[in-house]
Design an enzyme around this catalytic site. Structure first.
Site, PDB file in Angstrom:
ATOM      1  N   TYR A   1      23.396  51.529  11.607  1.00 40.11           N
ATOM      2  CA  TYR A   1      22.545  52.232  12.561  1.00 40.11           C
ATOM      3  C   TYR A   1      21.108  52.215  12.049  1.00 40.11           C
ATOM      4  CZ  TYR A   1      26.420  54.488  15.146  1.00 40.11           C
ATOM      5  OH  TYR A   1      27.508  54.753  15.930  1.00 40.11           O
TER       6      TYR A   1
ATOM      7  N   GLU B   1      27.250  61.360  12.793  1.00 35.41           N
ATOM      8  CA  GLU B   1      27.388  62.609  12.044  1.00 35.41           C
ATOM      9  C   GLU B   1      26.084  62.986  11.342  1.00 35.41           C
ATOM     10  OE1 GLU B   1      30.458  61.488  13.702  1.00 35.41           O
ATOM     11  OE2 GLU B   1      30.378  60.283  11.887  1.00 35.41           O
TER      12      GLU B   1
ATOM     13  N   ASN C   1      24.555  53.911  22.391  1.00 37.60           N
ATOM     14  CA  ASN C   1      25.675  54.115  21.464  1.00 37.60           C
ATOM     15  C   ASN C   1      26.741  54.988  22.109  1.00 37.60           C
ATOM     16  OD1 ASN C   1      26.937  53.962  18.778  1.00 37.60           O
ATOM     17  ND2 ASN C   1      26.535  56.155  18.717  1.00 37.60           N
ATOM     18  N   GLU C   2      27.890  54.401  22.381  1.00 30.63           N
ATOM     19  CA  GLU C   2      29.015  55.129  22.979  1.00 30.63           C
ATOM     20  C   GLU C   2      28.544  56.023  24.132  1.00 30.63           C
ATOM     21  OE1 GLU C   2      32.393  55.454  19.568  1.00 30.63           O
ATOM     22  OE2 GLU C   2      30.804  56.937  19.423  1.00 30.63           O
TER      23      GLU C   2
ATOM     24  N   GLU D   1      34.227  49.707  16.073  1.00 32.26           N
ATOM     25  CA  GLU D   1      34.395  50.792  15.108  1.00 32.26           C
ATOM     26  C   GLU D   1      35.885  50.962  14.841  1.00 32.26           C
ATOM     27  OE1 GLU D   1      32.586  54.522  15.968  1.00 32.26           O
ATOM     28  OE2 GLU D   1      30.535  53.745  16.009  1.00 32.26           O
TER      29      GLU D   1
ATOM     30  N   TYR E   1      34.018  59.833   3.688  1.00 36.44           N
ATOM     31  CA  TYR E   1      34.762  59.303   4.837  1.00 36.44           C
ATOM     32  C   TYR E   1      36.142  58.739   4.472  1.00 36.44           C
ATOM     33  CZ  TYR E   1      34.512  57.880   9.776  1.00 36.44           C
ATOM     34  OH  TYR E   1      34.688  57.783  11.139  1.00 36.44           O
TER      35      TYR E   1
END
Length: 629
Positions: free
Chosen positions: A82, A128, A187-188, A268, A335
């Site tokens: 990103y 996030e 994005n989404e 993803e 993560y």
């Protein structure tokens, strides 16, 4: 003589042919979709990528090359990142493109490490991160802005940012000989309520103007028809995302409804998951992750593993999710990824590499090993300055004139972590039976007569607090921004502060407000000692403490163990390590990169909000603790 002339002419002809050949090769750089054969074409040849997500803004630039090399050694041939708007324009028209924000250098290093690049510039990225990557000042300049819509004011600012990043990265597109093969548009977007076709068309126009045919434009959305319907954009290749254990054929059947021809893609694929404060650390079984990856690669899918390296939400960059509850995310973005927060390979790394090796050749690179860490021992902290003291206010605070109602953080036009709201209390008929009601975003410590009276907390929707107001003269409400919402069921415009404040149903009408600037704190900021030195629960307000430790020899990464403390933020040599909250968990340690340390004397500064243990000690250790129960 003629022989010499002939040789010279031959040389000129050869040089001319070589130049023409070089020019021809340059013109043949390309990345495109072969719809007839359902595949990508790299420079005209069939290609598929196995990529991993690594966000350059989540680790110091000194670590970039090492992590990228480990990704390549793991069998990946691409990296996805990103681009975070708020990092590059933290204040309006103040651009940052160097240091840890040098995205161009990051991309060049990726190319040097034999990795292609998938670029995801947003302008909204989720990730996030605080506010999904948007800069806070959008809410200051246009309080009624409607983000991610055709709102002309939003589009104006978004286009400025996109023009900047796309102009800078244009020479690095594959069509220009660079490593960028894919560029994501928005994005989404299918997960966002607006479903604004005019906005999507504008985004396409901006991206296509810069990228043209020099890389493939794409969207990604969850593999649900409703998401793909709202997220897909005419002229842009629609891809999907999903995690392990999913029904692979079924998911790609849905993708085919929106991309009937072309390569299959999972943009993803989740090998782990994000974690919030107050929940168990999220772990995902390595065998299951490897099994679904194997199945996808057998389908000739191009896949991006999100995250392959997670890193850290240093300072105040972690965001929050919201559905029924507000859930702020950890400082760590480990993560449960194949590479740990410190960039070390895990068993999951090797299991995924073995799967990739079944489908693609591995590079001839050294197998990475866990890097050594060092425990620097115990540091005893000395109380230095109370936040509410004169020294604390003068050094870190900006006091504003009186307000008839509490202003939002954003209206103060500074990116605050803490804001203090103060008011005089009226005389009450029944001071022994008083209730304070207020909606707080996100956590508020309430003090009456300079003594802690309780906590309001958005996380558990505690918006009411009984008070004993006998002989009470004043009230202080210290509000903490724990992260603007990056994803959830509400509008993305998440203003911070305290709202609709009432005492026994009556509003308080006059407020003094102090915003505290705490992005970086060094020990020299704490020169004037002004503190109660309190231990235990901090009834009189947050406290700055400082400690020092000496490092001899080589510098290594380490972890700061915060167990036994309450809630706050830690600084190493002025570098903001981020929030800690061991009393809630599950994260207990803060990751400290070696690049934040120095030989000789080092400083540790702490702003503790809630609780100081009697020992006042921290320990630097070699192991992370992210799942303390």
């Amino acid at each position: 003589m003629w022989t010499v002339v002939g040789l010279f002419i031959t040389y000129l002809l050869a040089f001319s042919n070589l130049a023409e050949s070089s020019e021809h090769n340059i013109k043949n750089y390309s990345f495109a979709i072969d719809y007839e054969n359902d595949q990508f074409l790299l420079d005209g040849k069939p290609f598929r990528y196995v990529s991993g997500s690594f966000h350059y803004f989540r680790t110091p630039r000194q670590h970039w090359r090492g992590i990228l090399r480990k990704m390549r050694a793991g069998g990946l041939n691409a990296v996805s990142t990103y681009v975070e708007w708020s990092m590059h324009e933290p204040e309006f028209d103040q651009w940052v493109w160097d240091g840890d924000a040098d995205i161009v250098e990051f991309i060049k290093i990726a190319q040097e490490e034999d990795l292609f690049v998938i670029l995801r510039p947003g302008p909204y990225i989720c990730a996030e991160r605080d506010f999904g990557g948007f800069p806070y000042w959008l809410l200051s300049r246009v309080p009624d802005i409607k983000l991610r819509t055709k709102d002309e004011r939003y589009v104006f600012y978004a286009e400025r940012f996109l023009n900047e990043i796309l102009r800078r990265t244009k020479p690095l597109l594959r069509g220009n000989g660079g490593p960028i093969i894919m560029v994501q548009v928005e994005n989404e977007y299918g997960s966002f309520y607006a479903c604004d076709d005019q906005y999507k068309s504008k985004m396409y126009e901006i991206f296509h103007r810069h990228v043209k045919n020099d890389a493939v434009l794409f969207t990604t959305d969850g593999s649900a028809r409703s998401m793909l319907k709202c997220g897909s954009i005419p002229g842009v290749y629609a891809t999907i995302d999903f995690g392990n254990g999913a029904n692979v054929p079924f998911n790609y059947k849905i993708m085919r409804e929106f991309s009937p021809k072309g390569p299959l893609v999972n943009s993803e694929y989740y090998p782990g998951w994000l974690t919030h404060w107050g929940e168990s650390f999220q772990r995902v079984n390595s065998h299951n992750v490897a099994k679904t990856l194997d199945e996808m690669l057998a389908y000739n899918v191009s896949v991006n593993i999100y995250m392959y390296y997670g890193g850290t939400n240093f300072a105040f960059t972690s965001g929050a999710n919201i559905n029924e509850h507000y859930w702020p995310q950890l400082t760590s973005y480990d993560y449960d990824a194949p590479l740990t927060e410190a960039g070390d390979p895990t068993p999951k790394y090797f299991e995924l590499r073995d799967v990739i090796a079944k489908h693609m050749p591995l590079p001839n690179l050294k197998t990475p090993a866990v890097a050594p860490k060092r425990g620097y021992g115990v540091v005893t902290m000395t109380p230095k300055v109370d936040l509410f003291s004169k020294a604390g206010r003068n050094t870190f605070g900006t006091v504003r004139a009186e307000f008839s109602k509490p202003p939002t953080f954003e209206s103060l036009v500074q990116n605050n972590y803490l804001v203090l709201y103060e008011a005089d209390l009226p005389l009450l008929e029944k001071p022994e039976n008083v209730t304070l009601d207020a909606v707080t975003k996100d956590r508020a410590l309430v003090y009456v007569n300079n003594n802690l009276a309780g906590v309001l907390n958005r996380m558990d929707k505690t918006y009411s607090l009984p008070l004993t107001a006998k002989n009470a003269r004043d009230i202080k409400i210290l509000v903490e921004n724990m992260g603007h919402v990056n994803f959830g069921s509400i509008d993305v415009e998440d203003f911070k502060g305290i709202f609709d404040v009432k005492l026994n149903g009556s509003p308080l009408a006059s407020w003094k407000v102090t915003g505290f600037k705490l992005a970086s704190v060094v020990d020299s900021d704490l020169g004037v000692k002004e503190t109660s030195g309190q231990t235990g629960h901090l009834h009189n307000g947050p406290q700055f403490l400082e400690g020092h430790f000496v490092i001899d020899g080589e510098l290594f990464d380490t972890y700061l163990n915060t167990q036994g403390w309450g809630k706050g933020v830690a600084y190493i040599n002025g570098f903001n390590l981020g929030r800690y909250w061991p009393s809630l968990g599950p994260q207990v340690t803060l990751y400290v990169p070696a690049t934040y340390l120095k030989k000789g004397k080092n400083s540790l500064v702490l702003l503790e909000q809630d609780y100081v243990p009697q020992s006042r000690t921290f320990e630097f250790q070699t192991k992370a603790i992210l799942d303390y129960q």
